[in-house]
Design a protein around this motif. Structure first.
Motif, PDB file in Angstrom:
ATOM      1  N   ILE A 139       4.342  -1.432  -2.214  1.00  0.00           N
ATOM      2  CA  ILE A 139       3.724  -0.201  -2.668  1.00  0.00           C
ATOM      3  C   ILE A 139       3.426  -0.359  -4.160  1.00  0.00           C
ATOM      4  CG2 ILE A 139       5.817   1.037  -3.397  1.00  0.00           C
ATOM      5  CD1 ILE A 139       4.689   3.532  -1.937  1.00  0.00           C
ATOM      6  N   TYR A 150       4.664   7.443  -7.029  1.00  0.00           N
ATOM      7  CA  TYR A 150       4.306   6.711  -5.817  1.00  0.00           C
ATOM      8  C   TYR A 150       3.300   7.512  -4.987  1.00  0.00           C
ATOM      9  CZ  TYR A 150       8.489   3.941  -6.882  1.00  0.00           C
ATOM     10  OH  TYR A 150       9.417   3.135  -7.493  1.00  0.00           O
ATOM     11  N   ALA A 154       0.591   6.965   1.174  1.00  0.00           N
ATOM     12  CA  ALA A 154       0.899   5.613   1.649  1.00  0.00           C
ATOM     13  C   ALA A 154       2.208   5.567   2.432  1.00  0.00           C
ATOM     14  CB  ALA A 154       0.971   4.642   0.480  1.00  0.00           C
ATOM     15  N   PRO A 163       6.556   2.658   3.293  1.00  0.00           N
ATOM     16  CA  PRO A 163       5.176   2.321   2.947  1.00  0.00           C
ATOM     17  C   PRO A 163       4.403   1.769   4.136  1.00  0.00           C
ATOM     18  CG  PRO A 163       6.701   1.469   1.301  1.00  0.00           C
ATOM     19  CD  PRO A 163       7.532   1.931   2.453  1.00  0.00           C
TER      20      PRO A 163
END
Length: 224
Positions: A139, A150, A154, A163
């Motif tokens: 990631i 983040y 995803a 991820p």
């Protein structure tokens, strides 16, 4: 002994050496300038001392003003660019600010602690696993004010908010061409190779299409 008060923290003492010594023993002054006179009339000494003090105060004020001005000029030089900024650079800077603002305000990004909460990791060290994912390039993150964020889009809910596996391949494709922010812009933008849809909206449902779009992006830049 007489004392002549002055401004700017300056005072003048006039008297015999013994009188001056007694007064200096109680003084809180950082520095002392001494002048001695032999066989001079008291009135003459006091008048001369007062004139010297006035001259000293005036000189210190001039020096202080010059020092402050010099400091301001040095500070301005540090803060200003080394050369005039071109209109093109200013325009690019404004566009970059708007692009980052749009990403940050999208609500699509999570802190490591928030990712850990979704994934059910231990509260003792919630950031450990997200950081491990990043290190292993499973990631990517964007950084703002020293904090890693983040991409929420995803993380696959059906795998416990881990991820998406395709993301690692896309990160590898972009290794030499895009950093975290660059990938954030690409995933968020409408993509002609995906029929005008955004890569981040198709990553979980159609990962192979997004991978091919990433390859097209790199090939287009290389041959562009």
């Amino acid at each position: 002994m007489s004392a002549i008060p002055g401004s700017s923290g300056i005072a003048t003492l006039v008297g015999t050496p013994k009188e001056i010594q007694a007064r200096l023993n109680k003084s809180q002054a950082d520095r002392v300038l001494a002048m001695t006179f032999v066989h001079q009339q008291p009135g003459v000494v006091e008048t001369l001392t007062e004139n010297i003090m006035n001259m000293t105060v005036s000189l210190l004020e001039v020096l202080r003003e010059r020092q402050e001005q010099s400091s301001l000029e040095r500070l301005a030089e540090i803060m200003l660019p080394s050369a005039p900024v071109s209109p093109t650079l200013l325009k690019e800077a404004a566009m970059l600010i708007q692009a980052r603002k749009a990403v940050l305000e999208s609500g699509d990004w999570l802190t490591a602690a928030e990712v850990a909460g979704l994934a059910g990791f231990s509260a003792r060290n919630p950031s450990a696993q997200p950081h491990k994912w990043k290190k292993q390039q499973q990631i990517f993150t964007i950084q703002h004010h020293g904090i890693d964020y983040y991409p929420a889009w995803a993380l696959a809910a059906d795998t416990g908010f881990r991820p998406c596996k395709a993301l690692a391949e896309i990160i590898k494709i972009f290794t030499d061409s895009k950093d975290g922010w660059g990938m954030a812009y690409w995933f968020r933008a409408d993509n002609s190779a995906l029929g005008g849809r955004r890569p981040q909206d198709l990553l979980l449902s159609s990962p192979e299409q997004v991978i091919e779009a990433a390859k097209d992006e790199v090939e287009g830049v290389e041959h562009g």
